[in-house]
Motif scaffolding. Sequence first.
Motif, mmCIF file in Angstrom:
data_model
loop_
_atom_site.group_PDB
_atom_site.id
_atom_site.type_symbol
_atom_site.label_atom_id
_atom_site.label_comp_id
_atom_site.label_asym_id
_atom_site.label_seq_id
_atom_site.Cartn_x
_atom_site.Cartn_y
_atom_site.Cartn_z
ATOM 1 N N GLN A 83 0.830 -1.195 0.000
ATOM 2 C CA GLN A 83 0.000 0.000 0.000
ATOM 3 C C GLN A 83 0.866 1.246 0.000
ATOM 4 N N SER A 84 0.459 2.343 0.646
ATOM 5 C CA SER A 84 1.063 3.659 0.397
ATOM 6 C C SER A 84 2.548 3.724 0.713
ATOM 7 N N ASN A 85 3.013 2.988 1.716
ATOM 8 C CA ASN A 85 4.431 3.077 2.057
ATOM 9 C C ASN A 85 5.322 2.403 1.024
ATOM 10 N N MET A 86 4.760 1.514 0.198
ATOM 11 C CA MET A 86 5.501 1.011 -0.959
ATOM 12 C C MET A 86 5.254 1.898 -2.175
ATOM 13 N N GLU A 87 4.074 2.457 -2.284
ATOM 14 C CA GLU A 87 3.756 3.321 -3.422
ATOM 15 C C GLU A 87 4.507 4.650 -3.354
ATOM 16 N N MET A 88 4.761 5.162 -2.160
ATOM 17 C CA MET A 88 5.350 6.500 -1.970
ATOM 18 C C MET A 88 6.600 6.679 -2.834
ATOM 19 N N PRO A 89 6.583 7.639 -3.765
ATOM 20 C CA PRO A 89 7.717 7.805 -4.671
ATOM 21 C C PRO A 89 8.850 8.604 -4.040
ATOM 22 N N ILE A 90 9.993 8.582 -4.682
ATOM 23 C CA ILE A 90 11.124 9.405 -4.247
ATOM 24 C C ILE A 90 10.698 10.863 -4.087
ATOM 25 N N ASN A 91 9.840 11.352 -4.970
ATOM 26 C CA ASN A 91 9.339 12.729 -4.887
ATOM 27 C C ASN A 91 8.450 12.962 -3.672
ATOM 28 N N GLY A 92 8.040 11.902 -2.996
ATOM 29 C CA GLY A 92 7.174 12.027 -1.838
ATOM 30 C C GLY A 92 5.731 12.285 -2.200
ATOM 31 N N PHE A 93 4.899 12.359 -1.165
ATOM 32 C CA PHE A 93 3.505 12.760 -1.316
ATOM 33 C C PHE A 93 3.361 14.195 -0.826
ATOM 34 N N ASP A 94 2.215 14.791 -1.071
ATOM 35 C CA ASP A 94 1.943 16.145 -0.597
ATOM 36 C C ASP A 94 2.130 16.204 0.919
ATOM 37 N N SER A 95 3.004 17.079 1.375
ATOM 38 C CA SER A 95 3.318 17.275 2.799
ATOM 39 C C SER A 95 4.042 16.082 3.424
ATOM 40 N N CYS A 96 4.424 15.093 2.610
ATOM 41 C CA CYS A 96 5.153 13.929 3.112
ATOM 42 C C CYS A 96 6.368 13.696 2.213
ATOM 43 N N PRO A 97 7.507 14.298 2.549
ATOM 44 C CA PRO A 97 8.700 14.125 1.709
ATOM 45 C C PRO A 97 9.422 12.824 2.006
ATOM 46 N N VAL A 98 10.324 12.461 1.125
ATOM 47 C CA VAL A 98 11.231 11.334 1.348
ATOM 48 C C VAL A 98 12.605 11.891 1.672
ATOM 49 N N GLU A 99 13.153 11.465 2.779
ATOM 50 C CA GLU A 99 14.476 11.925 3.188
ATOM 51 C C GLU A 99 15.538 11.499 2.161
ATOM 52 N N GLY A 100 16.356 12.447 1.737
ATOM 53 C CA GLY A 100 17.412 12.148 0.782
ATOM 54 C C GLY A 100 16.984 12.193 -0.667
ATOM 55 N N ALA A 101 15.747 12.637 -0.925
ATOM 56 C CA ALA A 101 15.242 12.627 -2.300
ATOM 57 C C ALA A 101 16.087 13.498 -3.219
ATOM 58 N N ALA A 102 16.464 14.669 -2.772
ATOM 59 C CA ALA A 102 17.244 15.575 -3.632
ATOM 60 C C ALA A 102 18.585 14.957 -4.003
ATOM 61 N N ASP A 103 19.192 14.243 -3.055
ATOM 62 C CA ASP A 103 20.466 13.575 -3.343
ATOM 63 C C ASP A 103 20.296 12.494 -4.399
ATOM 64 N N VAL A 104 19.183 11.765 -4.331
ATOM 65 C CA VAL A 104 18.927 10.713 -5.317
ATOM 66 C C VAL A 104 18.706 11.321 -6.699
ATOM 67 N N ILE A 105 17.854 12.340 -6.767
ATOM 68 C CA ILE A 105 17.490 12.922 -8.062
ATOM 69 C C ILE A 105 18.674 13.617 -8.716
ATOM 70 N N SER A 106 19.521 14.253 -7.915
ATOM 71 C CA SER A 106 20.673 14.975 -8.472
ATOM 72 C C SER A 106 21.940 14.140 -8.470
ATOM 73 N N GLY A 107 21.851 12.913 -7.995
ATOM 74 C CA GLY A 107 23.032 12.072 -7.836
ATOM 75 C C GLY A 107 23.416 11.325 -9.099
ATOM 76 N N PRO A 108 24.340 10.381 -8.967
ATOM 77 C CA PRO A 108 24.836 9.635 -10.126
ATOM 78 C C PRO A 108 23.719 8.862 -10.830
ATOM 79 N N SER A 109 23.792 8.841 -12.144
ATOM 80 C CA SER A 109 22.825 8.082 -12.925
ATOM 81 C C SER A 109 23.003 6.588 -12.677
ATOM 82 N N LEU A 110 21.881 5.897 -12.572
ATOM 83 C CA LEU A 110 21.901 4.437 -12.466
ATOM 84 C C LEU A 110 21.359 3.810 -13.750
#
Length: 336
Positions: A83-110
Amino acid sequence: MVLQQKAECVVWGHATPGTSVSVRTSWDGRSYSARTDSKGTWKTYVKTPAASYQKHTIKVSGDGGSLTINNVLVGEVWLASGQSNMEMPINGFDSCPVEGAADVISGPSLKDKVRMIYINIYQPLEPQDDVHETNGWRDAISEYVGDMSATAFFFARKVQAALDVPVGIISFPRGGAAVESWLPKETLAAWGDDVSEAAINAQVEWSRSYVNYNGMQHPVQGYTAKGFIWYQGCTNVGAEDQFVERMTELVRQWREDWGDTDNSMPFYQVEIAPYRYTAGQSGHASALRAAQHEAARTIPNSGIVVTNDLAYSYEIDNIPPCQKQPVGERLAYMAL
């Protein structure tokens, strides 16, 4: 796409009933044949090599045409749902961010290291053979990684780094889904649940019984994979007395759906998040966690990772807390 390494991977599709289909794999030059049944469905199994970053093709021919699937990698494939805790994307939900998201998005390409396909939410009353909607397989690069399941991404990133092979995730969670949402109608009916259309339509939309199974699990059923990761349980708080039986049956049913006759596909759960439930429910939340652990002990080749330490005090009223990296990595350590 990503195929499971060193396996007999299923390839299937539709064509005119009574026609022959040929599948040719570039990694070994072999051809595999299949014939459609009366409904026009065909299926065959191709032998895959050891994992590598070499890109392959699969060519399907027959019924007056052909289709070539390009950019095929061979590695480790896992199925992610819940459910939602698996669905929650790196971008987070409204008012619910994911810690470290900016590092992932701006980090090395996988790119070519981690890939994910997300099966969009679809809740029909009858089982579906085809995926209703998806954007397809995507690499974990800045353009796409923000939309990927955070828990599944951190799991895949750790497995990829440890094994140095491509990792593919088939992601099909649904926020708010109950265990019953992911079980077939016939199973629920055997337990005495009301599975009539009227009863289903009267349920809260996101937790309706058996419809996620029909529309999201059934279309990808059987795709050859290593195992399952599962983050679900919050919606079943208050129904913990049924949870062990129903979770155990879910795993049995899903393994059967994947043709896993000897429980060789591991099934790893995540403990529900340490959320502050409404008055009178806190004891039920603890009981549900206990039921999750009991299910993990009961189900063959399974396990569960703890999350009770993974919410900051200020987010105790957020059902999806922000610390998804340690959740995914704990799953990965268990898998490794």
